[in-house]
Scaffold this motif. Structure first.
Motif, PDB file in Angstrom:
ATOM      1  N   THR A  59       0.490  -0.720   0.359  1.00 39.50           N
ATOM      2  CA  THR A  59      -0.253   0.075   0.479  1.00 39.50           C
ATOM      3  C   THR A  59       0.706   1.367   0.234  1.00 39.50           C
ATOM      4  O   THR A  59       0.477   2.176  -0.887  1.00 39.50           O
ATOM      5  N   LEU A  60       2.253   1.133   0.606  1.00 35.68           N
ATOM      6  CA  LEU A  60       2.832   2.253   0.810  1.00 35.68           C
ATOM      7  C   LEU A  60       3.447   2.796  -0.920  1.00 35.68           C
ATOM      8  O   LEU A  60       3.695   3.900  -1.497  1.00 35.68           O
ATOM      9  N   ARG A  61       4.046   1.729  -1.119  1.00 36.66           N
ATOM     10  CA  ARG A  61       4.240   1.831  -2.383  1.00 36.66           C
ATOM     11  C   ARG A  61       2.867   2.354  -3.499  1.00 36.66           C
ATOM     12  O   ARG A  61       3.758   3.074  -4.027  1.00 36.66           O
ATOM     13  N   GLY A  62       1.798   2.480  -3.023  1.00 31.69           N
ATOM     14  CA  GLY A  62       0.770   2.786  -4.268  1.00 31.69           C
ATOM     15  C   GLY A  62       0.446   4.083  -3.798  1.00 31.69           C
ATOM     16  O   GLY A  62       0.915   5.122  -4.722  1.00 31.69           O
ATOM     17  N   VAL A  63       0.752   4.484  -3.115  1.00 33.40           N
ATOM     18  CA  VAL A  63       0.801   5.656  -1.821  1.00 33.40           C
ATOM     19  C   VAL A  63       1.965   6.573  -2.614  1.00 33.40           C
ATOM     20  O   VAL A  63       1.370   7.872  -2.774  1.00 33.40           O
ATOM     21  N   LEU A  64       2.825   6.198  -2.065  1.00 36.30           N
ATOM     22  CA  LEU A  64       4.392   7.382  -2.750  1.00 36.30           C
ATOM     23  C   LEU A  64       3.844   7.760  -4.325  1.00 36.30           C
ATOM     24  O   LEU A  64       4.116   8.262  -4.651  1.00 36.30           O
ATOM     25  N   HIS A  65       3.594   6.007  -4.977  1.00 38.11           N
ATOM     26  CA  HIS A  65       3.353   6.752  -6.479  1.00 38.11           C
ATOM     27  C   HIS A  65       1.831   7.363  -6.927  1.00 38.11           C
ATOM     28  O   HIS A  65       2.224   8.800  -7.538  1.00 38.11           O
ATOM     29  N   ALA A  66       0.977   7.540  -6.043  1.00 42.54           N
ATOM     30  CA  ALA A  66       0.145   8.895  -6.783  1.00 42.54           C
ATOM     31  C   ALA A  66       0.057  10.391  -5.637  1.00 42.54           C
ATOM     32  O   ALA A  66      -0.185  10.962  -6.460  1.00 42.54           O
ATOM     33  N   LYS A  67       0.964  10.293  -4.850  1.00 43.17           N
ATOM     34  CA  LYS A  67       1.105  11.222  -3.885  1.00 43.17           C
ATOM     35  C   LYS A  67       2.456  12.406  -4.763  1.00 43.17           C
ATOM     36  O   LYS A  67       2.430  13.480  -4.726  1.00 43.17           O
ATOM     37  N   GLU A  69       2.500  12.108  -8.000  1.00 45.85           N
ATOM     38  CA  GLU A  69       2.760  11.392 -10.121  1.00 45.85           C
ATOM     39  C   GLU A  69       2.721  13.684 -10.127  1.00 45.85           C
ATOM     40  O   GLU A  69       2.315  14.035  -9.636  1.00 45.85           O
ATOM     41  N   ASN A  70       3.077  12.804 -11.395  1.00 49.72           N
ATOM     42  CA  ASN A  70       3.348  14.615 -12.674  1.00 49.72           C
ATOM     43  C   ASN A  70       5.112  15.140 -11.519  1.00 49.72           C
ATOM     44  O   ASN A  70       4.152  16.388 -11.615  1.00 49.72           O
ATOM     45  N   THR A  71       5.279  14.981 -11.018  1.00 44.57           N
ATOM     46  CA  THR A  71       6.281  15.361 -10.105  1.00 44.57           C
ATOM     47  C   THR A  71       7.763  14.640 -10.455  1.00 44.57           C
ATOM     48  O   THR A  71       7.937  13.698 -11.128  1.00 44.57           O
ATOM     49  N   ALA A  72       9.208  15.059 -10.153  1.00 46.83           N
ATOM     50  CA  ALA A  72      10.688  14.596 -10.481  1.00 46.83           C
ATOM     51  C   ALA A  72      10.828  13.387  -9.645  1.00 46.83           C
ATOM     52  O   ALA A  72      11.759  12.558  -9.627  1.00 46.83           O
ATOM     53  N   PHE A  73      10.161  13.289  -8.522  1.00 45.17           N
ATOM     54  CA  PHE A  73       9.823  12.327  -7.149  1.00 45.17           C
ATOM     55  C   PHE A  73       9.838  11.099  -7.457  1.00 45.17           C
ATOM     56  O   PHE A  73       9.610   9.733  -6.746  1.00 45.17           O
ATOM     57  N   ASN A  74       8.454  10.948  -8.634  1.00 42.72           N
ATOM     58  CA  ASN A  74       7.631  10.464  -8.841  1.00 42.72           C
ATOM     59  C   ASN A  74       8.798   8.842  -9.795  1.00 42.72           C
ATOM     60  O   ASN A  74       8.227   7.750  -9.318  1.00 42.72           O
TER      61      ASN A  74
END
Length: 95
Positions: A59-67, A69-74
């Protein structure tokens, strides 16, 4: 509830810190099996605790991806690792 915190660091300075808590419901009959014989503690079996931790990390992996998204941190991901190495024994809660 399972809490997971993950930090991405460069030169010992964090640039992403993400923490989540996942709440789980345990069926009443199963919860009764976790109670110790003297009823002063609850024992969560290692395998079950590991499974909950694995679900939370996913779940943490999914939250990181969603939060991110559309940034350099993705482009940063949480790698796969052996979750069984995190929990070495049953977890005992004294009540």
């Amino acid at each position: 509830m399972v809490n997971i915190l993950f930090r991405f660091e460069q030169e010992s300075k964090p640039f992403i810190i993400i923490k989540i808590a996942c709440y789980f419901t345990v069926a009443p009959n199963d919860w009764e099996q976790f109670k110790s014989f003297n009823s002063t503690s609850v024992i969560v079996p290692q395998g079950f605790a590991t499974h909950l931790a694995m679900l939370t990390i996913g779940t943490l992996r999914g939250v990181l991806h969603a939060k991110t998204e559309n940034t350099a941190f993705n482009r940063f991901i949480i790698p796969t690792f052996n979750v069984t190495g995190l929990i070495h024994s049953d977890i005992i809660f004294n009540v």
